[in-house]
Design an enzyme around this catalytic site. Structure first.
Site, mmCIF file in Angstrom:
data_model
loop_
_atom_site.group_PDB
_atom_site.id
_atom_site.type_symbol
_atom_site.label_atom_id
_atom_site.label_comp_id
_atom_site.label_asym_id
_atom_site.label_seq_id
_atom_site.Cartn_x
_atom_site.Cartn_y
_atom_site.Cartn_z
ATOM 1 N N HIS A 48 -1.317 8.512 3.744
ATOM 2 C CA HIS A 48 -0.035 7.811 3.611
ATOM 3 C C HIS A 48 0.425 7.253 4.952
ATOM 4 C CE1 HIS A 48 3.687 6.458 1.927
ATOM 5 N NE2 HIS A 48 4.387 7.140 2.827
ATOM 6 N N HIS A 106 7.977 3.495 12.085
ATOM 7 C CA HIS A 106 7.200 4.736 11.969
ATOM 8 C C HIS A 106 6.237 4.962 13.134
ATOM 9 C CE1 HIS A 106 8.941 5.371 8.072
ATOM 10 N NE2 HIS A 106 8.451 4.237 7.606
#
Length: 423
Positions: free
Chosen positions: A287, A297
């Site tokens: 993921h 991120h």
């Protein structure tokens, strides 16, 4: 001369994979798919492969109903049947419907089967099994959610000639609201009931609440059971399977992955069993991406530490492609290992642009790293056509104003066929 100059500029822009006159789409509204009035109506149907000749069929009814499947290869003729298990779960004040899981088979490859579920077979359904050998086509979509962009992405996938869908995490975006899991199951049912969907978990599947609900992945593990036992795994969060000459490894970014962990030891064991004569291709799904030039991120442990611990395992196994989600955009890297281009490393592809409610991750690091070959913040999905033991074609389909537009295409050669990369 002006026209000639414009044509030259346009050609150069396309050659550099630039986006010409394209306005990236904004988020769209959430959708909610209500339940049927009949409490015994089989809904949220999805199928997944289990072994090389069996299929698990899962569905939900609101009231008790037999976990039975009747099936056959002719419409309306159901000569075989199987019975499975029924379960349910609780999450705070929510209690799920009856979750039915039935394994059917043995099944013939590349064959359409017709089936009906439970004691009130009001739905006549069908699915096609994957082929036993090349070619095989995978649809790949991450971070789907349930918005109008999701609907558009699912529509595009439904119109493609794919054999199996691979999903690298973040399915429903329920985020503890369990009725959204039900809505998501109904939303994807038309596709997931016809082709196997093989999934792994993302951060939105964790749903752990301190004190109130201390178990992670309750909904995901209850609703989306994958064939982990068959690959020697002890967790639904990581597993592997073979299909048509491809060994697919699903890893868990949100469970332990250090060298002392069960997942790490399982991965070592799984890789050691791969026979490249039988499965010339190895595809891995995670993921949280290990390579990412988007500003979103950056620096997360699930990316940085997992890469630190596990990248050498994938490199030594000569994994061909690693798909990731999490970042809500598309990006394709060259073959890479330890942050440098390496012809024997896997190609890393971020495909977290399925249609989630959080919108796109629009900002990229500048300058673009040399190992990043194509990046764009747009919704879409991908298609991996594995033609034979040596060659596959990857295509990213941009969701351009509800039109599926091929926007990035590359041919890949399997590392098992490259003499310079013999492991």
């Amino acid at each position: 001369m002006a026209l000639r100059g414009l044509l030259i500029v346009s050609f150069l822009a396309l050659a550099l994979n630039a986006v010409v006159s394209y306005d990236r789409p904004p988020p769209r509204k959430d959708v909610f798919v209500p339940s049927a009035d009949d409490d015994t109506y089989p809904e949220q149907v999805h199928i997944s492969v289990i072994g090389e000749d069996k299929m698990r069929i899962s569905w939900i009814t609101q009231n008790p109903s037999p976990a039975t499947v009747q099936y056959g290869t002719s419409p309306g003729v159901y000569g075989d049947s199987a019975t499975g298990t029924t379960s349910s779960y609780k999450y705070l004040l929510y209690k799920s419907g009856q979750i039915h899981d039935v394994v059917i088979g043995p099944l013939k490859p590349n064959t359409v089967y017709y089936y009906r579920l439970g004691s009130k077979p009001v739905r006549n359904l069908s699915f096609k099994t994957p082929p036993a050998q090349f070619p095989i086509t995978f649809a790949v979509a991450g971070d789907l959610g349930q918005t109008d962009w999701t609907r558009s992405t699912l529509d595009h996938i439904s119109k493609s000639n794919y054999d199996m869908l691979l999903l690298p995490g973040d399915l429903s975006y329920a985020d503890t609201l369990q009725t959204l899991w039900d809505s998501y199951g109904r939303l994807v049912d038309p596709l997931a009931s016809q082709r196997p969907w093989m999934v792994t978990q993302g951060n939105h599947e964790i749903e752990k609440i301190p004190i109130l609900h201390t178990t992670s992945f309750t909904s995901y593990n209850s609703r989306w059971r994958m064939p982990f036992e068959q690959s020697g795994s002890n967790s639904n969060l990581y597993y592997s399977f073979n299909v048509a000459g491809v060994h697919v490894i699903m890893l868990g970014s949100y469970t332990d992955f250090d060298p002392t962990s069960s997942q790490y030891n399982w991965l070592q064991s799984d890789i050691g069993k791969i026979d490249r004569n039988q499965t010339p291709w190895i595809v891995v799904l995670i993921h949280a991406p290990w390579y990412n030039s988007n500003t979103a991120h950056q620096g997360e442990s699930e990316s940085v530490d997992m890469k630190k611990y596990m990248e050498s395992l994938l490199y030594e196994a000569r994994v061909d492609v690693v798909f990731a989600g999490h970042v809500h955009a598309y990006e394709r890297f060259t073959r890479v290992y330890q942050d440098k281009a390496n012809n024997c490393g896997p190609a890393h592809i971020t495909i977290g642009d399925g249609g989630n409610r959080e919108g796109l991750a629009r900002k990229y690091i500048d300058p673009e790293p040399a190992i990043s070959l194509f990046r764009e913040a747009s919704f879409g999905h991908g298609q991996l056509l594995v033609v034979n033991a040596t060659h596959a074609q990857w295509t990213w389909q941009r969701n351009d104003d509800d039109t599926s537009t091929p926007s990035d295409t590359v041919w890949l050669r399997s590392l098992s066929s490259d003499p310079a990369c013999k492991a």
